[in-house]
Enzyme design. Sequence first.
Site, PDB file in Angstrom:
ATOM      1  N   SER B 152      49.764  93.352 146.755  1.00  0.00           N
ATOM      2  CA  SER B 152      49.445  91.930 146.859  1.00  0.00           C
ATOM      3  C   SER B 152      48.482  91.526 145.731  1.00  0.00           C
ATOM      4  O   SER B 152      48.749  91.806 144.561  1.00  0.00           O
ATOM      5  CB  SER B 152      48.849  91.663 148.249  1.00  0.00           C
ATOM      6  OG  SER B 152      48.739  90.298 148.494  1.00  0.00           O
ATOM      7  N   ASP B 317      59.496  90.239 152.691  1.00  0.00           N
ATOM      8  CA  ASP B 317      58.245  89.613 152.244  1.00  0.00           C
ATOM      9  C   ASP B 317      58.562  88.228 151.690  1.00  0.00           C
ATOM     10  O   ASP B 317      59.168  88.100 150.635  1.00  0.00           O
ATOM     11  CB  ASP B 317      57.600  90.496 151.161  1.00  0.00           C
ATOM     12  CG  ASP B 317      56.250  89.962 150.696  1.00  0.00           C
ATOM     13  OD1 ASP B 317      55.873  88.834 151.072  1.00  0.00           O
ATOM     14  OD2 ASP B 317      55.568  90.700 149.950  1.00  0.00           O
ATOM     15  N   HIS B 350      55.129  90.671 154.314  1.00  0.00           N
ATOM     16  CA  HIS B 350      54.192  91.010 153.245  1.00  0.00           C
ATOM     17  C   HIS B 350      53.321  92.212 153.619  1.00  0.00           C
ATOM     18  O   HIS B 350      52.988  93.040 152.775  1.00  0.00           O
ATOM     19  CB  HIS B 350      53.317  89.782 152.954  1.00  0.00           C
ATOM     20  CG  HIS B 350      52.402  89.947 151.794  1.00  0.00           C
ATOM     21  ND1 HIS B 350      52.852  90.268 150.532  1.00  0.00           N
ATOM     22  CD2 HIS B 350      51.056  89.838 151.681  1.00  0.00           C
ATOM     23  CE1 HIS B 350      51.816  90.348 149.700  1.00  0.00           C
ATOM     24  NE2 HIS B 350      50.728  90.096 150.372  1.00  0.00           N
TER      25      HIS B 350
END
Lengths: 208, 378
Positions: B152, B317, B350
């Site tokens: 991320s 995601d 995610h």
Amino acid sequence: MRESPSSAVHAGALVTRADWMVLASWIKLRSRVLDLGCGDGQLLRHLQQTRQVSGYGIEIEPTRVVSAVRHGVNVLQMNLETGLSGFDDRSFDTVILSQTLQAMRHTEAILREMLRVGHEGIVTFPNFGFWKNRLQVLGGVMPKSQAMPYEWFDTPNIHLCTLQDFEALCSRIGARVVQRLVMGAQGTPVGLFPNLRGSLAIYRIQPQ
Amino acid sequence: MAESVGAVTPQRLHCPEPLLLACGVPLAHFDLVYETYGVLNAQRSNAILICHALSGTHHVAGHYAGQPRSSGWWDNMVGPGKPVDTNRFFVIGVNNLGGCDGSTGPSSLDPATGHPYGPHFPFVTVEDWVRAQARLADHLQIARFAAVMGGSLGGMQALQWSLTYPERLRHAIVIAAAPNLSAQNIGFNEVARQAITTDPDFYGGNYYARGVIPERGLRLARMLGHITYLSDDAMMEKFGRDLLANAPHFSLDVEFEIESYLRYQGKKFSERFDANTYLIMTKALDYFDPALAHGGHLSKALARARADFLVVSFTSDWRFSPARSREIVKALLDNGLAVSYAEIDSSQGHDAFLMENPDYFAVMQAYLTRVFEALPHA
């Protein structure tokens, strides 16, 4: 993870090694190569070692992606069936489709795509017209061989073809056959009656 | 089951030299809190820097002595025999500048005033973090990392490392990241920030002196965040439409399992995270855009990179979708850089980058084995 078994699509060690050597000899030194359906990456690694290519492989199957990573090649996990939209026109010297064509659903589309992305393409596939295959069909069963070791109900190969079939498709999509090498079951080149005596075909094609 | 690195102790580095931030403000000096696992080899070549995401910390692996439940946030990935194998690598986790877990941030005391920086703490960018992390690398005498990695926002830092210090890392491992935030992503961040700044207990960021925290705002921000970190499928799988009781109560109290989960996550987060840090960290995410200085051409921006790359995305995601990772891959290809890309089949959204998944861990293990085998050994 140690040396993984050769991928299912790259079956038949003897034939495969012989076709790699031919294939490698057609690749320019230090050129940019894209290997579609690269399996466990061993062909690409061979080309890196023998031709110093800058290479990338495309593979969809997770365990083969892992093997390719392990074999030290650049592998991109993508689905060939959706095309090569992430790749620019003429961005590779050579695009390889080694024993993958026959397992593709969108056969014609991928050939067009490889000639868009590459200056030339190299395609290898098992020749369905090989006499031993014909004999098995005559005998009433689907053929199995070193190059096509699967049962009919459990095969990744959905678009098998003969040399004649492939060449017809090439002219249909405007691809020119620049070079062709046909091998017998032992990996030796076949001159006479290739569509009958050839077990594996290697084509080098370019856009018209 | 692989073991853990065991009990760990955070360390503190004081950086006395000023750092000129991207916003133009010089930070006179600052502290970074970090942890290390494994042993740095004699050639100092086996170091891996792990960059944390929005709410992460320097506590990547292991646990604190006497607190068995204090596992690091990536303890499944980092440890002896794990993909980031601490028998092979010297692994560093560092709390980013502006954080609230020990490194200098809005809740730290400003030596000039004796009060917390609060809203006066300067805005920081991903590149500022990378420059600050480089100070830590200097301190540890690591000229070149074997790899810089993260998921991320952590993946964005790994990417930024390859641009700010191309010669200081051999590999960049960029997981569940994106080359910049979409308008939708910035939108989510803005709602989270508004939840905090409109909380009556926010006091323009000067809540410390009043002995309160904008707890409601933080809770809402985290609840919203959690929805975007999971996929619809993952939420349905985990909570379904299950009720806590047998039948609806026709009330606004917690009724559905998902409500209970989100409230719990929100509460837990509000108790540990500083609101001002949340605000500047989300702004750092919003500002990240290495292509901006190159007319929006990511390929031109990445021309500086020299590292080899592993890019990983997860199919479900939707916060940083696989398409965004493929943009990074494309730009690396355009520059002829070495890159492998894994698109992991996962229903976890995610958050998948934090979870154990056989395909994901196998790719990480394979790639990091390659990193290890290519290390310069004397």
